[in-house]
Design a protein around this motif. Sequence first.
Motif, PDB file in Angstrom:
ATOM      1  N   VAL A  33       0.842  -1.200   0.000  1.00 55.25           N
ATOM      2  CA  VAL A  33       0.000   0.000   0.000  1.00 55.25           C
ATOM      3  C   VAL A  33       0.880   1.254   0.000  1.00 55.25           C
ATOM      4  O   VAL A  33       0.653   2.195  -0.785  1.00 55.25           O
ATOM      5  CB  VAL A  33      -0.959  -0.011   1.214  1.00 55.25           C
ATOM      6  N   GLU A  34       1.889   1.243   0.829  1.00 49.05           N
ATOM      7  CA  GLU A  34       2.801   2.394   0.917  1.00 49.05           C
ATOM      8  C   GLU A  34       3.479   2.661  -0.436  1.00 49.05           C
ATOM      9  O   GLU A  34       3.597   3.803  -0.885  1.00 49.05           O
ATOM     10  CB  GLU A  34       3.863   2.067   1.968  1.00 49.05           C
ATOM     11  N   ARG A  48      -7.673   5.455  -6.106  1.00 48.09           N
ATOM     12  CA  ARG A  48      -8.994   4.958  -5.682  1.00 48.09           C
ATOM     13  C   ARG A  48      -8.923   3.446  -5.830  1.00 48.09           C
ATOM     14  O   ARG A  48      -9.291   2.881  -6.864  1.00 48.09           O
ATOM     15  CB  ARG A  48     -10.073   5.539  -6.605  1.00 48.09           C
ATOM     16  N   PRO A  49      -8.436   2.753  -4.810  1.00 45.06           N
ATOM     17  CA  PRO A  49      -8.191   1.306  -4.963  1.00 45.06           C
ATOM     18  C   PRO A  49      -9.485   0.560  -5.243  1.00 45.06           C
ATOM     19  O   PRO A  49     -10.554   0.933  -4.747  1.00 45.06           O
ATOM     20  CB  PRO A  49      -7.617   0.896  -3.604  1.00 45.06           C
ATOM     21  N   ILE A  64      -7.378   4.081   2.794  1.00 40.78           N
ATOM     22  CA  ILE A  64      -7.735   5.510   2.862  1.00 40.78           C
ATOM     23  C   ILE A  64      -6.841   6.231   3.879  1.00 40.78           C
ATOM     24  O   ILE A  64      -6.360   7.338   3.623  1.00 40.78           O
ATOM     25  CB  ILE A  64      -9.243   5.654   3.165  1.00 40.78           C
ATOM     26  N   ALA A  65      -6.576   5.579   4.990  1.00 39.30           N
ATOM     27  CA  ALA A  65      -5.656   6.176   5.973  1.00 39.30           C
ATOM     28  C   ALA A  65      -4.273   6.398   5.361  1.00 39.30           C
ATOM     29  O   ALA A  65      -3.560   7.332   5.731  1.00 39.30           O
ATOM     30  CB  ALA A  65      -5.562   5.276   7.208  1.00 39.30           C
ATOM     31  N   ALA A  66      -3.919   5.549   4.392  1.00 35.95           N
ATOM     32  CA  ALA A  66      -2.606   5.676   3.739  1.00 35.95           C
ATOM     33  C   ALA A  66      -2.636   6.672   2.584  1.00 35.95           C
ATOM     34  O   ALA A  66      -1.609   6.903   1.940  1.00 35.95           O
ATOM     35  CB  ALA A  66      -2.149   4.308   3.239  1.00 35.95           C
ATOM     36  N   GLY A  86     -18.849   3.465   6.210  1.00 32.71           N
ATOM     37  CA  GLY A  86     -18.194   4.738   6.481  1.00 32.71           C
ATOM     38  C   GLY A  86     -17.277   5.263   5.391  1.00 32.71           C
ATOM     39  O   GLY A  86     -16.634   6.297   5.576  1.00 32.71           O
ATOM     40  N   ILE A  87     -17.207   4.591   4.247  1.00 30.71           N
ATOM     41  CA  ILE A  87     -16.418   5.124   3.128  1.00 30.71           C
ATOM     42  C   ILE A  87     -17.271   6.206   2.455  1.00 30.71           C
ATOM     43  O   ILE A  87     -18.427   5.969   2.121  1.00 30.71           O
ATOM     44  CB  ILE A  87     -16.059   4.005   2.118  1.00 30.71           C
TER      45      ILE A  87
END
Lengths: 375, 375
Positions: A33-34, A48-49, A64-66, A86-87
């Motif tokens: 992810v990083e 936008r994965p 999203i946090a990443a 919650g997205i």
Amino acid sequence: MSSHWMPAQPGEAMVDIDTPALLLDLDCFDANVERMMAAAAAAGVRVRPHAKSHKSLQIAHRQIAAGAIGVCCQKIGEAEVFLGGGIRDVLITNEIVGLRKLHRLAQLAKLFSGARLGVCVDDVGVVRQMSLICAEEDAELDVYVELDVGQNRAGVATPEEAVELAREVMRHPRLTLMGLQAYAGSAQHRRGVPERRDAASRAAAKAKQARALIREAGLPCEIVTGGGTGTYLYDARSEVYDEIQPGSFALMDFDYARNEHDADVPQFDHALFVLATVMSMRGDRVTLDAGLKAFSTDCGPARPAFAGWQVRSVSDEHTVLTRVDDSGPEMRIGAKALLVPGHCDPTVNLHDWIVAVRKGKVENIWGVDARGAVF
Amino acid sequence: MSSHWMPAQPGEAMVDIDTPALLLDLDCFDANVERMMAAAAAAGVRVRPHAKSHKSLQIAHRQIAAGAIGVCCQKIGEAEVFLGGGIRDVLITNEIVGLRKLHRLAQLAKLFSGARLGVCVDDVGVVRQMSLICAEEDAELDVYVELDVGQNRAGVATPEEAVELAREVMRHPRLTLMGLQAYAGSAQHRRGVPERRDAASRAAAKAKQARALIREAGLPCEIVTGGGTGTYLYDARSEVYDEIQPGSFALMDFDYARNEHDADVPQFDHALFVLATVMSMRGDRVTLDAGLKAFSTDCGPARPAFAGWQVRSVSDEHTVLTRVDDSGPEMRIGAKALLVPGHCDPTVNLHDWIVAVRKGKVENIWGVDARGAVF
């Protein structure tokens, strides 16, 4: 209908996980992810994965946090799960057809009117029906005109048709024309680097032309979205795509790993595995308790993540391995075997739980929240 | 994690069913079940249909109402569903290995001590562990020694080893030795009639020999169980099998339909379909909203149940058809398309619901209750 049975508890060792379990190696996942976020940021595009790969709220929130801006998905049922979880920004990268589905889609948009919900179109009749149903349901939708950029699966055929359809979308006040969906699906698995790069480049050129024509016609085209794990950096650097939609990068599978490596493009590591147990053994034949209901075989059966053994056959609940040479582990009844799936998306969809492990210990158990959301 | 979204309501027309939906043609299903029960009754054997194919309580209860004595399944999670749903005789035709699983199995046997729960063994170490855990859990289990009758996947290799393992089972008062599991999996799909018949006959001969040796050793062998849809009548007429375990016969798929027809053996009709919708169209290419997450492809992709069109490609949520000739239906966006799955078991496992239709109308919607019960 989903199982209440959880294969593990946090803190347990990998050897104690019940099988066949879907395993996510968190160190690899985090690094994948990083790597994606850094590469996209350097190229100046949003990520936008695609959530059809993992179907998991925990994974979506981590992405999203990443730095991801939201998710893509393919089905209304998936969008329900991600909006409900919650997205705040969900794009259905797919055409939605039929009264029943369009009503459901409009109701969802109405229910989450504070969030963004987008959908693709490639047909004028569907646009008109969508508009009528949005009015009936008092709903609004973001709309992307899908342009076929090489896959010949969906999307309008030409930039000119994209302009026509964009013009139609603009006639319907409940629909907000956002831009273009331009996913070159068939480019993702071209094995050689030049072919893959060329296919991505042709897709981007066609999308660029469509965007130019749409804007020349005085219509908005704020976002060009598309791209996948196989071509993500070509897409990101194309100066055409505003956002990219890779899904598999976070999990990986051996089909993507078969792509020839481009030294200029950061690659991703296998983070997803199926853990199985030896349930029968005779001589150099061992039988594992994972089969067609634990991994998909559309890209070939899952492969041992260890040397010395190969797959002889797969049936519903079994995989039979035979010994190739002495380079691999000794086997015994009850031993665990780690397998690498051929194709992550349909494999994840077979499981209720993702067992998230780090350095051989269970860190968490996540639900495959949108498993089976075919509608 | 399963979807609350039901694709249809009783009384609706087929054309109104949401897609991709798993359809069961009830007239064909009823006829298939009746045909199997009549053939088995004529041969004097019991039928214990394999529930791994359908994973549905409604189907299991209908088969029992038609004369089946109970069900088989492959996983503890499936046994939980069927025992919990009122089936009183469940056989897990599989080895159960590992402390976690054996405790769960023993607890299930204890919970349903008024019902029959059987399991297969092929290893002396597992038998001993099973016995200890049954004592710990105050449970009893029916045990079948699995004999390998040609598949080389599980089971002891020889009749002599079957005797040894049967003797071991008899040493453990918590375990009741019921007999032999002798399933010739690899015989089921031999295409030619003589090869299929011969493979079944070799399997029966080996099972017969094992039964004789077990009885000569003064041990009980009340039941020889095995057989599948491909060989059911050979098994039933072998005078070796006391009960047969066919699963696919009730649903059918095109892989079983590929078997050369034996004029002496009643055959079964396709009762299971995937219903899809045309969601994109251009010229002679139509794209359906059903893909790898709506049918398995281990025996090839699902095929149109109509003429004139063939499958070009399958992806996660799409199947692309192209026109072969003019013999088939005209297509348009929103049209429904009926597909025949290649392999029923892993296809059913992708769905939460079975839409039961009769003469083009929805009669009922049944849950795939044991969907995803991999543990």
